[in-house]
Write a protein that holds these residues in place. Structure first.
Motif, PDB file in Angstrom:
ATOM      1  N   VAL A  88       9.475   2.526  -0.320  1.00 39.43           N
ATOM      2  CA  VAL A  88       8.430   3.553  -0.403  1.00 39.43           C
ATOM      3  C   VAL A  88       7.383   3.243  -1.470  1.00 39.43           C
ATOM      4  N   TYR A  89       7.801   2.556  -2.541  1.00 37.67           N
ATOM      5  CA  TYR A  89       6.914   2.320  -3.684  1.00 37.67           C
ATOM      6  C   TYR A  89       6.733   0.833  -3.951  1.00 37.67           C
ATOM      7  N   GLU A  90       5.702   0.528  -4.749  1.00 41.44           N
ATOM      8  CA  GLU A  90       5.447  -0.854  -5.141  1.00 41.44           C
ATOM      9  C   GLU A  90       4.974  -0.913  -6.589  1.00 41.44           C
ATOM     10  N   PRO A  91       5.466  -1.904  -7.364  1.00 40.95           N
ATOM     11  CA  PRO A  91       4.990  -2.110  -8.733  1.00 40.95           C
ATOM     12  C   PRO A  91       3.859  -3.136  -8.774  1.00 40.95           C
ATOM     13  N   LEU A  92       3.460  -3.508  -9.972  1.00 40.72           N
ATOM     14  CA  LEU A  92       2.401  -4.510 -10.136  1.00 40.72           C
ATOM     15  C   LEU A  92       2.845  -5.880  -9.658  1.00 40.72           C
ATOM     16  N   VAL A  93       4.071  -6.260 -10.010  1.00 39.57           N
ATOM     17  CA  VAL A  93       4.597  -7.581  -9.662  1.00 39.57           C
ATOM     18  C   VAL A  93       5.991  -7.428  -9.083  1.00 39.57           C
ATOM     19  N   THR A  94       6.453  -8.485  -8.419  1.00 35.58           N
ATOM     20  CA  THR A  94       7.780  -8.443  -7.821  1.00 35.58           C
ATOM     21  C   THR A  94       8.355  -9.854  -7.804  1.00 35.58           C
ATOM     22  N   TYR A  95       9.505 -10.016  -7.160  1.00 38.59           N
ATOM     23  CA  TYR A  95      10.138 -11.327  -7.032  1.00 38.59           C
ATOM     24  C   TYR A  95       9.867 -11.902  -5.653  1.00 38.59           C
ATOM     25  N   LYS A  96       9.719 -13.205  -5.587  1.00 36.40           N
ATOM     26  CA  LYS A  96       9.464 -13.874  -4.323  1.00 36.40           C
ATOM     27  C   LYS A  96      10.778 -14.067  -3.576  1.00 36.40           C
ATOM     28  N   GLY A  97      10.937 -13.322  -2.493  1.00 34.26           N
ATOM     29  CA  GLY A  97      12.128 -13.453  -1.674  1.00 34.26           C
ATOM     30  C   GLY A  97      13.403 -13.330  -2.464  1.00 34.26           C
ATOM     31  N   SER A  98      14.288 -14.317  -2.302  1.00 33.29           N
ATOM     32  CA  SER A  98      15.567 -14.288  -3.000  1.00 33.29           C
ATOM     33  C   SER A  98      15.537 -15.105  -4.282  1.00 33.29           C
ATOM     34  N   THR A  99      14.355 -15.528  -4.710  1.00 33.99           N
ATOM     35  CA  THR A  99      14.234 -16.346  -5.919  1.00 33.99           C
ATOM     36  C   THR A  99      14.051 -15.464  -7.152  1.00 33.99           C
ATOM     37  N   ASN A 100      13.996 -16.123  -8.320  1.00 32.83           N
ATOM     38  CA  ASN A 100      13.710 -15.435  -9.573  1.00 32.83           C
ATOM     39  C   ASN A 100      12.238 -15.560  -9.963  1.00 32.83           C
ATOM     40  N   PHE A 227       9.201  15.902  -5.971  1.00 33.57           N
ATOM     41  CA  PHE A 227       8.857  14.479  -5.938  1.00 33.57           C
ATOM     42  C   PHE A 227      10.101  13.613  -6.156  1.00 33.57           C
ATOM     43  N   ASP A 228      11.073  14.154  -6.839  1.00 34.38           N
ATOM     44  CA  ASP A 228      12.301  13.414  -7.118  1.00 34.38           C
ATOM     45  C   ASP A 228      13.369  13.605  -6.046  1.00 34.38           C
ATOM     46  N   THR A 229      13.182  14.546  -5.166  1.00 30.13           N
ATOM     47  CA  THR A 229      14.265  14.874  -4.227  1.00 30.13           C
ATOM     48  C   THR A 229      13.881  14.795  -2.749  1.00 30.13           C
ATOM     49  N   THR A 230      12.701  15.287  -2.384  1.00 32.03           N
ATOM     50  CA  THR A 230      12.365  15.378  -0.952  1.00 32.03           C
ATOM     51  C   THR A 230      10.959  14.929  -0.591  1.00 32.03           C
ATOM     52  N   LYS A 231      10.081  14.711  -1.571  1.00 33.62           N
ATOM     53  CA  LYS A 231       8.666  14.486  -1.261  1.00 33.62           C
ATOM     54  C   LYS A 231       8.137  13.154  -1.802  1.00 33.62           C
ATOM     55  N   ALA A 232       8.896  12.087  -1.638  1.00 28.60           N
ATOM     56  CA  ALA A 232       8.435  10.779  -2.093  1.00 28.60           C
ATOM     57  C   ALA A 232       7.190  10.348  -1.333  1.00 28.60           C
ATOM     58  N   MET A 233       6.273   9.662  -2.029  1.00 34.07           N
ATOM     59  CA  MET A 233       5.054   9.191  -1.373  1.00 34.07           C
ATOM     60  C   MET A 233       4.451   8.063  -2.196  1.00 34.07           C
ATOM     61  N   GLY A 234       4.367   6.875  -1.606  1.00 32.42           N
ATOM     62  CA  GLY A 234       3.845   5.727  -2.337  1.00 32.42           C
ATOM     63  C   GLY A 234       3.001   4.838  -1.458  1.00 32.42           C
ATOM     64  N   THR A 235       2.858   3.578  -1.892  1.00 33.26           N
ATOM     65  CA  THR A 235       2.049   2.608  -1.151  1.00 33.26           C
ATOM     66  C   THR A 235       2.917   1.637  -0.359  1.00 33.26           C
ATOM     67  N   GLY A 236       4.224   1.815  -0.363  1.00 31.28           N
ATOM     68  CA  GLY A 236       5.144   0.861   0.231  1.00 31.28           C
ATOM     69  C   GLY A 236       5.122   0.821   1.742  1.00 31.28           C
ATOM     70  N   PRO A 237       5.936  -0.058   2.330  1.00 33.60           N
ATOM     71  CA  PRO A 237       5.903  -0.262   3.788  1.00 33.60           C
ATOM     72  C   PRO A 237       6.399   0.920   4.608  1.00 33.60           C
ATOM     73  N   PHE A 238       7.164   1.815   3.985  1.00 29.52           N
ATOM     74  CA  PHE A 238       7.717   2.941   4.736  1.00 29.52           C
ATOM     75  C   PHE A 238       7.352   4.274   4.078  1.00 29.52           C
ATOM     76  N   ILE A 239       7.377   5.296   4.909  1.00 30.31           N
ATOM     77  CA  ILE A 239       7.183   6.678   4.470  1.00 30.31           C
ATOM     78  C   ILE A 239       8.528   7.386   4.539  1.00 30.31           C
ATOM     79  N   LEU A 240       8.830   8.158   3.527  1.00 33.32           N
ATOM     80  CA  LEU A 240      10.043   8.975   3.576  1.00 33.32           C
ATOM     81  C   LEU A 240       9.782  10.162   4.493  1.00 33.32           C
ATOM     82  N   GLN A 241      10.467  10.181   5.637  1.00 36.78           N
ATOM     83  CA  GLN A 241      10.339  11.317   6.545  1.00 36.78           C
ATOM     84  C   GLN A 241      11.249  12.460   6.120  1.00 36.78           C
TER      85      GLN A 241
END
Length: 581
Positions: A88-100, A227-241
Motif C-alpha cells: 500500500v505504501y512506498e518509501p524514498l528508497v528500497t532494496y532491489k529484488g532479493s539483493t541488499n 488510518f491505523d486500522t481500516t483506512k490505509a491509503m498510499g502510493t503503492g501498487p495496491f489499495i486496501l479495500q
C-alpha cells in the motif's frame, strides 16, 4: 514457534556499504524498482523465473495467520503489518529484488555531501496517491513530523529514535520547535535532509516503512485511529479495500506509477484476498490443495511452513520442488524482564541468579524437535549469519542444560520454596506447544509459569509497554547488521518499545553508541562481543532458535522471488491465464 515476528529496528548498515555511501556524492538509480516482475526475477536470490510474457489480471487467495495489528506506516512495527504496508505504501528508497542493494523508489536518485551529512533526494514526478492526490516532497516532511510526534494519538511511532540524528529532530520531538530545521523542500520534487553527524546506514533507515509517503488531507479527514486500522491509503501498487479480523482484501491501484521492463502496468493482479486463519493445519492443507497461491514466513510466520506440515511438504516429491529457501537472519528468544517492580509488586526477575537459573534450566534442543528440525538452536542474541556473532563466548556467558544447577540457583536467589512467574505469548498452536515445554522445564527446577496466550496485537501491546514479566518473541532483521539486534534489544534508549526487558546498563550503552558510528569492522566486532558477553552473563533473555525461511509457491504463480529484508513481491506476481484462487 511464534507465528509472527516483531519487526527489527536497525541502526547500522553493513560495513561493506560504508565506503559506498560516504563516497556517494552522486548515488543514483535509473528509474524505479526494476527488480520486480518479469524483468527482475533473475536479479539474485531465489525466484520463479521463466521466459513467459506476464499476464495482467487475475486474483490470488492467501492465508494470513494473524489479523493485522497496524496499518499506519509510522506506527506499524511487526512483520504481519509490514506485509500489508509494502503493498500500500512506498518509501524514498528500497532494496532491489532479493539483493541488499539500495535503489530509488519514490526518489529517483539522490546526492550525498562530501561530509556525509546532507542528503538531497529528487522525488519522482507524476506519482499519485491511490485517491488521485499528487505526491510531492512535502508528503515526506509531513510523515516525518508524525514519526517524531511523541504525543501522537492513539499511539506514537516506535521508530522515532531512528530519526533523531536529523538536525532539529530532537528539538521537535521534545516539543521545543514547531518544525524540523534539518529538513527542507526547495521545490515540490526536492527533499533535503541534514544530519547532525554522518550516518553510514541512513539510506537503509529510509528503506524501512516508517517514512513512507502519506497524504495529510486524507489522514486529517479519517483521523489517526482509522488510518491505523481500516483506512490505509498510499502510493503503492495496491489499495486496501478492507481490513478485518477475518479477512484483508487488496485491489489494484489504477493510479500506480510503475511499469515493468516491457511497459506493462503494475501490478499484474487485480485482487489479493488474505483470509485470517490461525489454524496451521488448514494453512498447509489449503496450499497443498491449490486453494492458496503461496505460503511464506511473512504470511504464516516462523520459517514459512507450519510445523505440523513440515515433514509432509519437505518429504513430498510433488511439494518439495515448489519450496524456496533463504536464511531469514531472524531469531526467537524468551525475554526476562529485569524491572525492579511490575504491577506495583517486587519483580523476582530483577535477581540475576533467578535469571541464570532459567538459562540453565532451558533445553533448546526440545524447541528444535518441536519445529521438526526446520530451525536450529542459537545461544546468543543474534543469528550466527550476522557479522559480529561470537564463536567463543566467555565462560560466564555460556549455559549448558543443567537442571541441578538451575534448582540450586533458584534457592540461592532466595526462593527455597520456588517462585511463580507470568509468561506472555501468542495464542497459536505451535506457540502453545513450546510454551508447555518451557512450562515443564521450569516446573522441574522450581519455577511455576502462568501462561497468558493472547492475540498477536494484544501480545505486542503488553510486551511493548515493558510490563510483560516473561515473554516469547521473535526478531527479524531490518537489514543484516549486529546493531539491528544488539542496539535494539539492550540500549537504554530503546526502552520499552524495543528493549522490552527494560535492561539498562551505562557501560553497555557506551559500547553500543560507540559502535554505531565506528567505521572499523574489527572495532565494531570487538565492541559487540563485549555487549554479547555481558548481557548473556547477566541472563537478560534466553535465545532459543534461528530461522531458515521457506516459501511454498504454486507452479501457476510467476514473478515471485524471495527476500529476507523486504516482503512478498505481490506487485510483480502474475498467474497463469484464467487461473484465479
Amino acid at each position: 514457534m511464534s507465528t509472527s515476528w516483531k519487526k527489527g529496528l536497525a541502526t547500522v548498515a553493513s560495513i561493506s556499504m560504508i565506503g559506498v555511501l560516504l563516497a556517494g556524492c552522486g548515488t543514483s538509480n535509473g528509474g524505479g524498482n526494476s527488480a520486480g516482475g518479469a524483468s527482475n526475477t533473475a536479479s539474485g536470490g531465489t525466484s520463479t523465473s521463466d521466459n513467459s510474457k506476464p499476464v495482467e489480471g487475475g486474483s490470488i487467495t492467501l492465508d494470513l495467520t494473524q489479523a493485522v495489528p497496524d496499518l499506519d506506516p509510522a506506527v506499524a512495527f511487526d512483520t504481519t503489518s509490514a506485509e500489508i504496508e509494502q503493498q500500500v505504501y512506498e518509501p524514498l528508497v528500497t532494496y532491489k529484488g532479493s539483493t541488499n542493494d539500495i535503489i530509488g523508489d519514490l526518489a529517483t536518485d539522490w546526492n550525498v555531501s562530501q561530509d556525509g551529512k546532507t542528503y538531497t533526494f529528487h522525488i519522482r514526478k507524476g506519482v499519485k496517491f491511490s485517491n488521485g492526490d499528487p505526491m510531492t516532497a512535502k508528503n515526506f516532511v509531513y510523515q516525518l513530523q508524525r514519526i517524531l510526534d511523541k504525543k501522537m494519538q492513539p499511539k506514537p511511532s516506535p521508530g522515532a529514535s531512528f530519526f533523531l540524528n536529523i538536525t532539529g529532530a530532537q528539538a521537535y520531538y521534545d516539543g521545543k520547535a514547531k518544525s524540523i530545521s534539518g529538513v527542507s523542500t526547495p521545490d515540490d520534487y526536492t527533499l533535503v535532509i541534514q544530519l547532525d553527524k554522518p550516518e553510514q546506514f541512513f539510506l537503509k533507515i529510509l528503506a524501512m516503512p516508517f517514512l513512507s509517503a502519506t497524504d495529510p488531507s486524507f489522514v486529517n479527514k479519517v483521523g489517526n485511529a482509522a488510518f491505523d486500522t481500516t483506512k490505509a491509503m498510499g502510493t503503492g501498487p495496491f489499495i486496501l479495500q478492507s481490513n478485518g479480523q477475518n479477512k484483508v482484501v487488496l485491489v489494484k491501484n489504477p493510479n500506480y506509477w510503475q511499469k515493468d521492463s516491457q511497459g506493462n502496468q503494475l501490478p499484474y493482479l487485480d485482487k489479493v484476498t488474505m483470509n485470517v486463519n490461525n489454524n496451521p493445519e488448514l494453512d498447509s492443507m489449503h496450499w497443498e490443495q491449490g486453494q492458496t497461491a503461496f505460503m511464506s514466513p511473512w504470511l504464516i510466520g516462523g520459517d514459512g511452513i507450519p510445523t505440523v506440515a513440515y515433514p509432509t511438504i519437505m518429504n513430498s516429491p510433488k511439494f518439495s520442488k515448489l519450496v524456496m529457501k533463504e536464511p531469514m537472519n531472524s531469531m526467537y528468544y524468551i525475554g526476562l524482564n529485569v524491572k525492579k517492580t511490575l504491577d506495583g509488586k517486587p519483580n523476582p526477575l530483577s535477581n540475576v541468579k533467578l535469571r541464570q537459573a532459567i538459562e540453565y534450566g532451558f533445553d533448546r534442543s526440545q524447541y528444535v524437535k518441536l519445529e521438526n528440525g526446520a530451525d536450529k538452536a542459537v545461544n546468543e542474541p543474534m543469528p550466527d549469519s550476522i557479522e559480529g556473532f561470537v564463536k567463543n563466548l566467555d565462560p560466564s556467558a555460556q549455559y549448558t542444560y543443567d537442571p541441578a544447577k538451575a534448582k540450586q540457583l533458584v534457592k540461592d536467589a532466595g526462593f527455597p520454596n520456588g517462585v511463580t512467574l507470568d509468561m506472555w505469548n501468542t495464542n497459536q498452536s505451535t506457540s502453545k506447544k513450546e510454551d508447555q515445554a518451557f512450562q515443564a522445564m521450569m516446573q522441574a527446577i522450581g519455577i511455576k509459569i502462568n501462561l497468558h496466550e493472547v492475540t498477536f496485537k494484544d501480545f505486542l501491546t503488553k510486551a511493548m509497554s515493558g510490563d510483560a514479566q516473561v515473554f516469547f518473541s521473535g526478531w527479524n532483521q531490518d537489514y543484516p547488521d549486529a546493531s539491528d539486534f544488539l542496539n535494539t534489544f539492550f540500549n537504554s534508549n530503546q526502552i520499552p518499545e524495543n528493549n522490552m526487558t527494560n535492561y539498562s546498563d551505562p557501560q553497555v550503552d557506551q559500547w553500543l553508541n560507540a559502535a554505531e558510528f565506528n567505521a572499523s569492522a574489527s572495532d565494531r566486532d570487538n565492541l559487540y562481543a563485549k555487549v554479547i558477553n555481558k548481557v548473556m552473563s547477566e541472563a537478560i533473555f534466553v535465545p532459543t532458535t534461528e530461522t531458515v525461511g521457506h516459501w511454498c509457491v504454486q507452479p501457476w504463480v510467476h514473478g515471485f522471488y524471495t527476500s529476507n529484508i523486504t516482503y512478498d513481491p505481490m506487485a510483480y506476481i502474475w498467474v497463469d491465464p484464467g487461473h484465479n484462487s
